[in-house]
Design an enzyme around this catalytic site. Structure first.
Site, PDB file in Angstrom:
ATOM      1  N   LYS A  96      33.874  40.962  38.463  1.00 46.48           N
ATOM      2  CA  LYS A  96      34.354  42.207  39.068  1.00 46.48           C
ATOM      3  C   LYS A  96      33.268  43.280  39.188  1.00 46.48           C
ATOM      4  O   LYS A  96      33.279  44.080  40.109  1.00 46.48           O
ATOM      5  CB  LYS A  96      35.541  42.761  38.283  1.00 46.48           C
ATOM      6  CG  LYS A  96      36.822  41.982  38.556  1.00 46.48           C
ATOM      7  CD  LYS A  96      38.051  42.714  38.060  1.00 46.48           C
ATOM      8  CE  LYS A  96      39.326  42.012  38.488  1.00 46.48           C
ATOM      9  NZ  LYS A  96      39.562  40.763  37.719  1.00 46.48           N
ATOM     10  N   GLU A 118      42.838  51.953  40.477  1.00 46.15           N
ATOM     11  CA  GLU A 118      44.012  51.554  39.720  1.00 46.15           C
ATOM     12  C   GLU A 118      43.675  50.266  38.984  1.00 46.15           C
ATOM     13  O   GLU A 118      42.760  49.544  39.357  1.00 46.15           O
ATOM     14  CB  GLU A 118      45.214  51.335  40.636  1.00 46.15           C
ATOM     15  CG  GLU A 118      45.311  49.957  41.263  1.00 46.15           C
ATOM     16  CD  GLU A 118      44.349  49.742  42.420  1.00 46.15           C
ATOM     17  OE1 GLU A 118      43.942  50.739  43.047  1.00 46.15           O
ATOM     18  OE2 GLU A 118      43.999  48.582  42.681  1.00 46.15           O
ATOM     19  N   SER A 384      34.812  32.455  36.869  1.00 47.17           N
ATOM     20  CA  SER A 384      34.900  33.889  37.185  1.00 47.17           C
ATOM     21  C   SER A 384      34.826  34.811  35.975  1.00 47.17           C
ATOM     22  O   SER A 384      34.389  35.952  36.101  1.00 47.17           O
ATOM     23  CB  SER A 384      36.182  34.166  37.970  1.00 47.17           C
ATOM     24  OG  SER A 384      37.325  33.752  37.241  1.00 47.17           O
TER      25      SER A 384
HETATM   26  C1  LIG Z   1      40.483  39.818  38.118  1.00 51.36           C
HETATM   27  C2  LIG Z   1      40.063  38.420  37.843  1.00 51.36           C
HETATM   28  C3  LIG Z   1      40.369  37.349  38.722  1.00 51.36           C
HETATM   29  C4  LIG Z   1      41.231  37.516  39.935  1.00 51.36           C
HETATM   30  O1  LIG Z   1      40.726  38.368  40.916  1.00 51.36           O
HETATM   31  P1  LIG Z   1      40.113  37.823  42.271  1.00 51.36           P
HETATM   32  O2  LIG Z   1      39.958  39.036  43.110  1.00 51.36           O
HETATM   33  O3  LIG Z   1      41.069  36.830  42.849  1.00 51.36           O
HETATM   34  O4  LIG Z   1      38.818  37.180  41.947  1.00 51.36           O
HETATM   35  C5  LIG Z   1      39.890  36.093  38.423  1.00 51.36           C
HETATM   36  N1  LIG Z   1      39.149  35.864  37.323  1.00 51.36           N
HETATM   37  C6  LIG Z   1      38.851  36.844  36.453  1.00 51.36           C
HETATM   38  C7  LIG Z   1      38.055  36.515  35.243  1.00 51.36           C
HETATM   39  C8  LIG Z   1      39.287  38.160  36.676  1.00 51.36           C
HETATM   40  O5  LIG Z   1      38.984  39.130  35.796  1.00 51.36           O
END
Ligand SMILES: *Cc1c(COP(=O)(O)O)cnc(C)c1O
Length: 398
Positions: A96, A118, A384
């Site tokens: 993020k 938000e 992610s």
């Molecule tokens: C917020 C988050 C997501 C989901 O958000 P996307 O916009 O779909 O990427 C996925 N993985 C993690 C670790 C997150 O913090």
């Protein structure tokens, strides 16, 4: 100009459309704010001094490039070559921050003094508060009152970083109410405030802008695969989809490479047909959500259906318009993994590779068992985020 600012064939039109999806469906009062951003974001991102500052922050603050790790034991288990793109090693523990670093630099160049955002579970709020502290900007995070209670550690992080966390007390006291309050704040403070959206959702230009900031993920994957495998393209890229920003970033530079299969995994919750799910492409229909035309879960008369997933980051009733287009055009394949499958996949990665993934990421990992890739094929999974934030949930269920 880096690759990140060039436009792919699956890119957006000037008015913000991906095929039938996208656009900017906003109240009249928000128009000046969104239009100012639309007219300036590409220009700003193309400026050499913006690129120099952005690249330096990605390197020295976020910790990029993130490694592309060959997961040997997992590869042996599934009979193919599996690489993990380690976004979990980014500062603050997930992808993020790639986007919030980019947007705060845009806000500075638009001469904004205050950031509003938000947050649901608090991950985007923390990533936003982090870059506001870095840049010395005032930061107001709207969060549902109920979420504030449920996510105390992230509330503490935001406050430690100097952000003001304002409770949204209306409606269900969760994310959508926080979104409404943040929007209201922006409408009332158009001149000095920038609104940072955390995924490839919202009115144009947000989905495109966020995708471009996250595109650094696939830009790096290409270079790293040349070093490790002698070719830039994998056979598969897997990513989980909440709003879709980590998937958009991981897919971006492969969109025009038809040999690369793009696999998006949503949250099936307790099962697609259980009534407790967030599998948008399986359950949803076209409609307007948060300022863009996309696919969303809705009742027959168009009311948004409350989504459910064990992972807060995938607990969203829609997907970004780019993903609605990738789904409808067939360029990407969409699947869903249940809570249980995600929990099993996170335990497997922990025990096989020594990496505890975020629950969101575990949904992408859960698809491995269905993939049937061949031994010479290269599979890249976008890792992610890391699982520290999910330890309580893991302890409860495993
Ligand atoms: C917020 C988050 C997501 C989901 O958000 P996307 O916009 O779909 O990427 C996925 N993985 C993690 C670790 C997150 O913090």
């Amino acid at each position: 100009m880096t690759e990140t600012t060039t436009k792919p064939a699956f890119g957006v039109t000037e008015r913000g459309y991906y095929g039938d999806f996208g656009g900017a469906y906003i109240p009249e009062m928000l128009y000046p704010n969104v239009e100012e951003l639309r007219q300036n974001y590409l220009k700003i991102m193309a400026e050499p001094d913006f690129q120099i500052e952005f690249q330096a922050l990605l390197r020295d603050f976020v910790g990029r490039p993130t490694p592309l790790f060959f997961a040997k034991r997992l590869s042996e288990k599934y009979g193919c070559k599996i690489y993990l793109k380690r976004e979990d090693l980014c500062h603050t523990g997930a992808h993020k921050v790639n986007n919030t670093v980019g947007q705060i630099l845009i806000a500075k160049r638009l001469k904004k003094q205050r950031i509003v955002a938000e947050t649901g579970a608090g991950q985007h709020g923390v990533a936003t508060a982090t870059v506001c502290a870095l840049m010395g900007m005032e930061c107001i995070i709207y969060m549902g009152e109920l979420d504030i209670e449920r996510q105390a550690p992230n509330v503490a992080r935001m406050q430690m970083l100097g952000a003001e966390v304002r409770p949204a007390k209306s409606g269900s006291k969760t994310l959508k109410d926080a979104t409404n309050e943040a929007m209201r704040h922006w409408i009332n403070n158009p001149v000095d405030t920038h609104y940072i959206i955390g995924s490839v959702v919202g009115p144009h230009p947000y989905p495109d802008m966020v995708a471009r900031f996250q595109a650094v993920i696939s830009e790096e994957i290409k270079k790293q695969l040349v070093e490790k495998e002698g070719r830039p393209n994998p056979d598969y890229v897997l990513a989980c989809v909440g709003g879709g920003s980590n998937a958009a970033g991981a897919f971006y530079h492969f969109l025009d490479e038809p040999s690369v299969r793009l696999i998006a995994v949503e949250a099936a919750g307790r099962g697609i047909d259980s009534g407790h799910s967030a599998a948008t492409t399986a359950l949803g229909k076209p409609g307007i959500l948060h300022g863009s035309r996309t696919i969303l879960m809705q009742t027959n008369d168009g009311q948004v259906v409350e989504p459910y997933s064990i992972s807060a980051g995938l607990d969203y009733p829609g997907i970004g318009p780019i993903h609605a287009h990738l789904f409808k055009s067939g360029r990407a394949e969409f699947y869903a993994a249940t809570d249980q499958e995600a929990l099993e996949a996170s335990l497997e990665l922990s025990r096989t590779e020594g990496i505890i993934p975020a629950l969101e990421t575990a949904h992408a990992l859960a698809y491995l068992k269905n993939l049937n890739a061949k031994p010479h094929e290269i599979v890249v999974i976008n890792l992610s985020g890391r699982g520290d934030k999910d330890l309580n949930t893991y302890m409860k269920h495993l």
